[in-house]
Design a protein around this motif. Structure first.
Motif, PDB file in Angstrom:
ATOM      1  N   LEU A  88       0.831  -1.201   0.000  1.00  0.00           N
ATOM      2  CA  LEU A  88       0.000   0.000   0.000  1.00  0.00           C
ATOM      3  C   LEU A  88       0.867   1.253   0.000  1.00  0.00           C
ATOM      4  CD1 LEU A  88      -2.284  -1.624   2.588  1.00  0.00           C
ATOM      5  CD2 LEU A  88      -3.230  -0.665   0.505  1.00  0.00           C
ATOM      6  N   GLU A  89       2.073   1.127  -0.520  1.00  0.00           N
ATOM      7  CA  GLU A  89       2.998   2.254  -0.562  1.00  0.00           C
ATOM      8  C   GLU A  89       2.392   3.396  -1.377  1.00  0.00           C
ATOM      9  OE1 GLU A  89       7.740   2.898  -1.435  1.00  0.00           O
ATOM     10  OE2 GLU A  89       6.693   1.232  -2.395  1.00  0.00           O
ATOM     11  N   TYR A  90       2.412   4.586  -0.805  1.00  0.00           N
ATOM     12  CA  TYR A  90       1.865   5.802  -1.422  1.00  0.00           C
ATOM     13  C   TYR A  90       0.362   5.736  -1.680  1.00  0.00           C
ATOM     14  CZ  TYR A  90       6.736   7.093  -2.143  1.00  0.00           C
ATOM     15  OH  TYR A  90       8.065   7.387  -1.940  1.00  0.00           O
ATOM     16  N   ALA A  91      -0.335   4.801  -1.072  1.00  0.00           N
ATOM     17  CA  ALA A  91      -1.786   4.699  -1.258  1.00  0.00           C
ATOM     18  C   ALA A  91      -2.487   5.844  -0.532  1.00  0.00           C
ATOM     19  CB  ALA A  91      -2.300   3.362  -0.745  1.00  0.00           C
ATOM     20  N   ASP A  92      -3.575   6.313  -1.107  1.00  0.00           N
ATOM     21  CA  ASP A  92      -4.394   7.359  -0.504  1.00  0.00           C
ATOM     22  C   ASP A  92      -5.574   6.686   0.182  1.00  0.00           C
ATOM     23  OD1 ASP A  92      -6.052   9.459   0.169  1.00  0.00           O
ATOM     24  OD2 ASP A  92      -6.018  10.397  -1.819  1.00  0.00           O
ATOM     25  N   LEU A  93      -5.508   6.595   1.501  1.00  0.00           N
ATOM     26  CA  LEU A  93      -6.544   5.936   2.300  1.00  0.00           C
ATOM     27  C   LEU A  93      -7.225   6.931   3.235  1.00  0.00           C
ATOM     28  CD1 LEU A  93      -4.334   2.852   2.947  1.00  0.00           C
ATOM     29  CD2 LEU A  93      -6.607   2.683   1.941  1.00  0.00           C
ATOM     30  N   ARG A  94      -7.246   8.190   2.829  1.00  0.00           N
ATOM     31  CA  ARG A  94      -7.884   9.210   3.666  1.00  0.00           C
ATOM     32  C   ARG A  94      -9.360   8.869   3.865  1.00  0.00           C
ATOM     33  NH1 ARG A  94      -6.113  14.474   0.446  1.00  0.00           N
ATOM     34  NH2 ARG A  94      -5.802  12.904  -1.169  1.00  0.00           N
ATOM     35  N   ASP A  95      -9.796   8.985   5.114  1.00  0.00           N
ATOM     36  CA  ASP A  95     -11.189   8.735   5.494  1.00  0.00           C
ATOM     37  C   ASP A  95     -11.651   7.295   5.230  1.00  0.00           C
ATOM     38  OD1 ASP A  95     -11.836  11.388   6.427  1.00  0.00           O
ATOM     39  OD2 ASP A  95     -11.781  12.012   4.332  1.00  0.00           O
TER      40      ASP A  95
END
Length: 146
Positions: A88-95
């Motif tokens: 999940l490197e550099y993944a955007d998991l905001r919220d």
């Protein structure tokens, strides 16, 4: 991508996991899966790098050793998903809601987990270096031996 196209990919991936010569590993690099319902889907070792999973429902999905590097999963429902060993490197998991998810040995390096719900997640041996955990809910998260 249509629901039918996605269904074919998932079916071929299942065959691949079973060792069937008709099977093909799921390659969903850069796919727009915004809002898709993938609850309980078996995506072990699938390639979802750069995919848009914003608002997707992946509750209980099996994503062990899957590649989600650079994927956008803002507001995704990943409750009780198995992401053990996933990239999940550099993944955007905001919220995103990752409560109860298994993230053992996952690579979350430089992932954006701002305001993510990580309550009750299993994070033993996960790589969190550079991850943005500001305002994340870590209540009851299991980091293993510290």
């Amino acid at each position: 991508m249509t629901k039918d196209e996605l269904q074919v990919i998932l079916e071929k991936h299942t065959l691949w996991l079973q060792g069937n010569k008709e099977g093909v590993r799921a390659d969903l690099r850069g796919a727009d899966l915004c809002g898709a319902d993938l609850s309980g889907a078996n995506l072990i070792a699938a390639n979802l790098s750069g995919a848009n999973l914003s608002g997707a429902i992946l509750r209980g999905a099996i994503l062990e050793v899957a590649n989600l590097s650079g994927a956008t999963s803002r507001g995704a429902d990943l409750r009780n998903a198995n992401l053990g060993g996933a990239n999940l490197e550099y993944a955007d998991l905001r919220d995103a809601n990752l409560s109860g998810a298994g993230l053992e040995n996952a690579n979350l390096e430089d992932a954006d987990l701002w305001c993510a719900n990580l309550s009750g997640t299993h994070l033993s041996d996960a790589n969190l270096s550079g991850a943005d955990l500001r305002n994340a809910n870590l209540e009851g998260a299991n980091f293993g031996e510290l």
